[in-house]
Write an enzyme that holds these catalytic residues in place. Structure first.
Site, PDB file in Angstrom:
ATOM      1  N   ALA A  67       1.912 -11.158  -0.581  1.00  7.49           N
ATOM      2  CA  ALA A  67       1.296  -9.825  -0.669  1.00  7.49           C
ATOM      3  C   ALA A  67       2.088  -8.809   0.157  1.00  7.49           C
ATOM      4  O   ALA A  67       2.309  -7.674  -0.273  1.00  7.49           O
ATOM      5  CB  ALA A  67      -0.155  -9.876  -0.185  1.00  7.49           C
ATOM      6  N   ARG A  98      -3.518  -1.293  -4.927  1.00  6.64           N
ATOM      7  CA  ARG A  98      -3.331  -0.539  -3.692  1.00  6.64           C
ATOM      8  C   ARG A  98      -3.226   0.957  -3.971  1.00  6.64           C
ATOM      9  O   ARG A  98      -3.155   1.756  -3.061  1.00  6.64           O
ATOM     10  CB  ARG A  98      -2.064  -1.075  -3.049  1.00  6.64           C
ATOM     11  CG  ARG A  98      -1.710  -0.630  -1.668  1.00  6.64           C
ATOM     12  CD  ARG A  98      -0.633  -1.565  -1.202  1.00  6.64           C
ATOM     13  NE  ARG A  98       0.095  -1.199  -0.038  1.00  6.64           N
ATOM     14  CZ  ARG A  98       1.416  -0.967  -0.026  1.00  6.64           C
ATOM     15  NH1 ARG A  98       2.116  -1.017  -1.145  1.00  6.64           N
ATOM     16  NH2 ARG A  98       2.015  -0.705   1.090  1.00  6.64           N
TER      17      ARG A  98
HETATM   18 FE1  CFM Z   1       1.762  -0.483   6.948  1.00  6.85          FE
HETATM   19 FE2  CFM Z   1       0.795  -2.449   5.740  1.00  6.85          FE
HETATM   20 FE3  CFM Z   1       0.585   0.098   4.801  1.00  6.85          FE
HETATM   21 FE4  CFM Z   1      -0.667  -0.611   7.026  1.00  6.85          FE
HETATM   22 FE5  CFM Z   1      -2.628  -1.348   5.417  1.00  6.85          FE
HETATM   23 FE6  CFM Z   1      -1.223  -3.155   4.115  1.00  6.85          FE
HETATM   24 FE7  CFM Z   1      -1.425  -0.641   3.169  1.00  6.85          FE
HETATM   25 MO1  CFM Z   1      -3.438  -2.270   3.105  1.00  6.85          MO
HETATM   26  S1  CFM Z   1       0.578  -2.093   7.828  1.00  6.85           S
HETATM   27  S2  CFM Z   1       0.349   1.155   6.605  1.00  6.85           S
HETATM   28  S3  CFM Z   1      -2.705  -0.525   7.509  1.00  6.85           S
HETATM   29  S4  CFM Z   1       2.273  -1.221   4.969  1.00  6.85           S
HETATM   30  S5  CFM Z   1      -3.055  -3.386   5.075  1.00  6.85           S
HETATM   31  S6  CFM Z   1       0.454  -4.371   4.710  1.00  6.85           S
HETATM   32  S7  CFM Z   1      -1.406  -2.471   2.118  1.00  6.85           S
HETATM   33  S8  CFM Z   1      -3.306  -0.113   3.857  1.00  6.85           S
HETATM   34  S9  CFM Z   1       0.025   0.956   2.912  1.00  6.85           S
END
Ligand code: CFM
Length: 546
Positions: A67, A98
């Site tokens: 993921a 997402r």
């Molecule tokens: Fe960075 Fe992430 Fe994201 Fe995140 Fe997230 Fe995520 Fe996301 Mo869900 S650390 S900011 S707080 S990339 S969990 S793995 S998918 S919101 S865009």
């Protein structure tokens, strides 16, 4: 800072009360993952246990390595054709949920994000091997789309049966020499969470994609944003703002991005990092190899956006650019202030809890702060100690067997293309004037004393938090949403933003103020009564109840 003694007693008591329900061994571990904040001089905060395996049986909020690699880092890229090598569910459930958006240059430009491509492994292939099927999938994809690049993503069973996605990538690249084909060893079990997948993705993008083309985009002040994934259109809003300032955004990793921007991303003069957790590796490696300095930015929150823009403009040090940036901020802030004042009058003092991923639990505190709302508890699902305590703790983080699973690349200066963007004297001068590089102060450093910090929160603990604190709103994801709302507390999804956004930049801040205002003042949640409150159909005790 809050020095209310009663609250201190409460929080300590609450923590031990929560822990008494666990078996001794579990409690011992959770004790180190639940911390009561305290910021001492020199930004010293208590140590938290993070990036450690979830205890089996606990309902975690975490996702898998696949993921983090396919869904998160590469997923938002529209013209790298992505094939999930694995059972169909892995590809399907990482497909667009997402809400990462993209905008192809023209209606005819390639955009593979509307497809979920997978080898759809069946029992037969699990027994006899799936490489043949993967090659056939690549042949089919090439015949249909002839893309510039193909990424292959390994899932758990692929690793277990020993299919070699890298060997297949090499073989198929020899067959189609004008297509860049690369594989990711991001089997779901590879790390303790999706965080491992981020690292796997960063490594491959660095070795096989960045640096293939030395042609820069035209523009005087060129920079990249790393770790912005265009959820709900955030990147569109950031693009709008930086363009108005006169700064050229060369490439975003990876929201609203394309392959050409990636392969020439090393030609810029500055890398900015939005989500530290998912992409700090790439920033570090590009600095070592190409000499591109990096610093942390945050476009969530109107004040944070203004601050980030000013820092970027100051980095380039051009007077006209700095003036134009101030003009943009001034103009945008008129509308922001109007809505903020109105909303703040109603929301002041309301309490919020954020349990999200690896950076948003921190970033979104800025927006709540602007509305006068207080964050009383926060935590990440899969962040590391540096995201909590700041990068200053990096040298003290112990490398365990799980983190050793992910390759640390040995990176060296590129003999031809390394170029210091500023002279040593210039950099030193900037630093003495207070300009920071390679910086992330961490979430705890910016939170109040006595706030609860909880890593890898679970459903049981969420219930306890609600019982005790009755927050006005909780921010988390879809796995938490309905459980929380049935208890009468509104939940805002900060992963997909439910159906809304953008929340980044100035327009984003206004959207967020309005929406949270409506959410915390809606009466519907207080009227909610879960069916079991009137007539419990099933009651049970935890297996370990003493
Ligand atoms: Fe960075 Fe992430 Fe994201 Fe995140 Fe997230 Fe995520 Fe996301 Mo869900 S650390 S900011 S707080 S990339 S969990 S793995 S998918 S919101 S865009």
């Amino acid at each position: 800072m809050d020095h209310d003694e009663n609250m201190a007693v409460d929080t300590e008591e609450f923590k031990s009360e929560m822990l008494t329900r666990y078996p001794a061994k579990v409690a011992k571990k959770r004790k180190r993952q639940i911390v009561i904040n305290q910021v001492d001089s020199g930004e010293q905060v208590p140590e938290i246990l993070a990036n450690s395996r979830t205890i089996p049986g606990i309902l975690t909020m975490r996702g898998c390595s696949y993921a983090g690699c396919k869904g998160v880092v590469l997923g938002p890229t529209r013209d790298i054709l992505q094939i999930t090598h694995g059972p169909i569910g892995c590809g399907f459930y990482s497909w667009s949920t997402r809400r990462n958006q993209t905008r192809p240059e023209t209606p005819d430009s390639p955009n593979y994000m509307t497809y979920a491509m997978s080898t759809d492994l069946q029992e037969d292939e699990i027994i006899f091997g799936g490489e043949k099927k993967l090659k056939a999938a690549i042949d089919e994809a090439v015949a249909l789309f002839h893309p510039k690049a193909i990424g292959i993503f390994a899932t758990c069973p692929v690793g277990l049966i020993g299919d070699d996605v890298h060997a297949v990538a090499r073989e198929m690249e020899a067959k189609y020499p004008d297509i860049n084909i690369f594989g990711f060893s991001c089997e779901g079990y590879k790390g303790v969470s999706q965080s491992a997948g981020h690292h796997v993705a960063n490594n491959k993008v660095f070795t096989d994609v960045v640096g293939l083309d030395d042609t820069p985009k035209p523009g005087k002040f060129r920079f990249n944003i790393l770790g912005e994934y265009n959820i709900g259109g955030d990147a569109f809003e950031i693009e709008r703002i930086v363009a108005a300032c006169g700064i050229t955004l060369h490439s975003t990793f990876s929201g609203n991005s394309n392959y050409q921007e990636f392969i020439s991303a090393h030609t810029v003069d500055l890398n900015t990092v939005m989500c530290h957790r998912s992409i700090n590796y790439l920033a570090e490696m590009m600095e070592i190899k190409y000499g591109i300095p990096w610093f942390k930015v945050n476009f969530v929150g109107a004040d944070a956006t203004a601050k980030s823009l000013r820092k970027i403009a100051a980095f380039f040090g051009d007077k006209a650019l700095m003036e134009q940036t101030e003009k943009v901020i001034e103009a945008e802030m008129v509308a922001v202030r109007k809505v903020r004042d109105e909303v703040k009058a109603r929301c002041q003092g309301k309490k919020v809890m954020l349990f999200v991923g690896g950076s948003r639990a921190h970033h979104y505190q800025e927006l709540f702060d602007e509305m006068g709302m207080e964050t009383i508890a926060a935590g990440y699902e899969f962040a590391h100690r540096d995201d909590y305590e700041g990068r200053k703790v990096l040298p003290n983080i112990l490398v365990d067997a799980d983190s050793r699973n992910i390759e640390e690349l040995k990176v060296e200066k590129d003999p031809e293309r390394y170029k210091a963007r500023k002279s040593e004297e210039e950099m030193e001068k900037m630093k003495t004037e207070g300009f920071t590089f390679n910086d992330y102060r961490g979430m705890m450093t910016e939170m109040k004393d006595k706030a609860l910090i909880i890593d890898d929160l679970n459903h049981y603990e969420m219930e306890k938090l609600i019982e005790k604190y009755h927050p006005d709103v909780i921010c988390a994801g879809v796995k938490e949403k309905y459980v929380v709302q049935k208890q009468g507390i509104p939940l805002k999804q900060l992963h997909s933003y439910d159906y809304m956004g953008p929340y980044a930049g100035f327009v984003g801040a206004i959207n967020f103020y309005r929406e949270i205002d409506r959410l915390v003042h809606s009466k519907v949640f207080k009227l909610t009564k879960a069916p079991w409150q009137d007539s419990p159909e099933l009651t049970a005790n935890y297996g370990w109840t003493n």
